[in-house]
Motif scaffolding. Structure first.
Motif, mmCIF file in Angstrom:
data_model
loop_
_atom_site.group_PDB
_atom_site.id
_atom_site.type_symbol
_atom_site.label_atom_id
_atom_site.label_comp_id
_atom_site.label_asym_id
_atom_site.label_seq_id
_atom_site.Cartn_x
_atom_site.Cartn_y
_atom_site.Cartn_z
ATOM 1 N N TRP A 199 11.335 10.436 -2.409
ATOM 2 C CA TRP A 199 11.876 9.485 -3.386
ATOM 3 C C TRP A 199 12.729 8.434 -2.693
ATOM 4 C CZ3 TRP A 199 10.062 8.314 -7.833
ATOM 5 C CH2 TRP A 199 9.411 9.266 -8.612
ATOM 6 N N MET A 200 13.503 8.850 -1.690
ATOM 7 C CA MET A 200 14.331 7.882 -0.958
ATOM 8 C C MET A 200 13.464 6.901 -0.179
ATOM 9 S SD MET A 200 17.706 9.991 0.273
ATOM 10 C CE MET A 200 16.869 11.314 1.101
ATOM 11 N N THR A 230 0.837 -1.200 0.000
ATOM 12 C CA THR A 230 0.000 0.000 0.000
ATOM 13 C C THR A 230 0.872 1.250 0.000
ATOM 14 O OG1 THR A 230 -1.785 -1.144 1.138
ATOM 15 C CG2 THR A 230 -1.814 1.253 1.245
ATOM 16 N N CYS A 231 1.960 1.217 0.768
ATOM 17 C CA CYS A 231 2.893 2.350 0.786
ATOM 18 C C CYS A 231 3.459 2.605 -0.605
ATOM 19 C CB CYS A 231 4.055 2.088 1.746
ATOM 20 S SG CYS A 231 3.622 2.126 3.472
ATOM 21 N N PHE A 273 2.996 5.941 -2.929
ATOM 22 C CA PHE A 273 4.118 6.681 -3.511
ATOM 23 C C PHE A 273 3.933 6.818 -5.014
ATOM 24 C CE2 PHE A 273 6.868 5.582 0.243
ATOM 25 C CZ PHE A 273 7.228 6.881 0.562
ATOM 26 N N THR A 274 3.525 5.738 -5.660
ATOM 27 C CA THR A 274 3.313 5.768 -7.104
ATOM 28 C C THR A 274 2.237 6.772 -7.455
ATOM 29 O OG1 THR A 274 3.957 3.446 -7.250
ATOM 30 C CG2 THR A 274 2.737 4.359 -9.116
ATOM 31 N N ASP A 275 1.146 6.750 -6.709
ATOM 32 C CA ASP A 275 0.054 7.692 -6.935
ATOM 33 C C ASP A 275 0.532 9.133 -6.743
ATOM 34 O OD1 ASP A 275 -2.677 8.469 -7.394
ATOM 35 O OD2 ASP A 275 -2.914 8.712 -5.220
ATOM 36 N N HIS A 300 13.252 2.906 -0.744
ATOM 37 C CA HIS A 300 13.438 2.013 0.411
ATOM 38 C C HIS A 300 12.266 1.047 0.544
ATOM 39 C CE1 HIS A 300 13.236 0.989 4.767
ATOM 40 N NE2 HIS A 300 14.519 0.769 4.559
ATOM 41 N N ASP A 301 11.052 1.554 0.462
ATOM 42 C CA ASP A 301 9.874 0.697 0.604
ATOM 43 C C ASP A 301 9.760 -0.299 -0.544
ATOM 44 O OD1 ASP A 301 9.364 2.047 2.919
ATOM 45 O OD2 ASP A 301 7.571 3.072 2.215
#
Length: 114
Positions: free
Chosen positions: A61-62, A42-43, A47-49, A66-67
């Motif tokens: 971005w980092m 989900t994270c 981020f993509t969204d 990482h996720d």
């Protein structure tokens, strides 16, 4: 879109994942659970969204990188765990067959000596 809501949701999901992982490590159980993996996925989706809606700061971005790396790591560990379980099950089955064969031979020899 609500930038603050998305970042807040990201923070909450990341915190939940890390909490689940810490609890599992403290219990000496596998940190790989479907719930933890779903939370982490989900994270990455958030981020993509967010990245499609606005430029992200370098820190975001980092975190995204990482996720995403954690998702890959967790999936790899899950696959290795499943492969190990298959090998262990096959070894146990083979050992069980060997023991059964040995018992049959003992019984057969016992019957022949009588």
């Amino acid at each position: 879109y609500d930038y603050n809501a998305i970042v807040s949701s990201l923070t909450q999901h990341r915190t939940n994942f890390l909490s689940q992982r810490t609890k599992a490590e403290n219990k000496k159980s596998s940190p790989i659970t479907e719930e933890a993996l779903t939370t982490l996925q989900t994270c990455v989706d958030l981020f993509t969204d967010l990245s499609t809606k606005c430029p992200m700061t370098p820190m975001l971005w980092m975190r995204y990188a990482h996720d995403a790396a954690l998702v890959i790591q967790e999936l790899t560990m899950m696959q290795q765990l499943q492969q190990t379980e298959v090998v262990v099950a096959a070894a146990a089955a083979a050992e069980g067959e060997t023991q059964t064969d040995a018992k049959r031979e003992v019984a057969k020899k016992g019957a022949e000596t009588r």
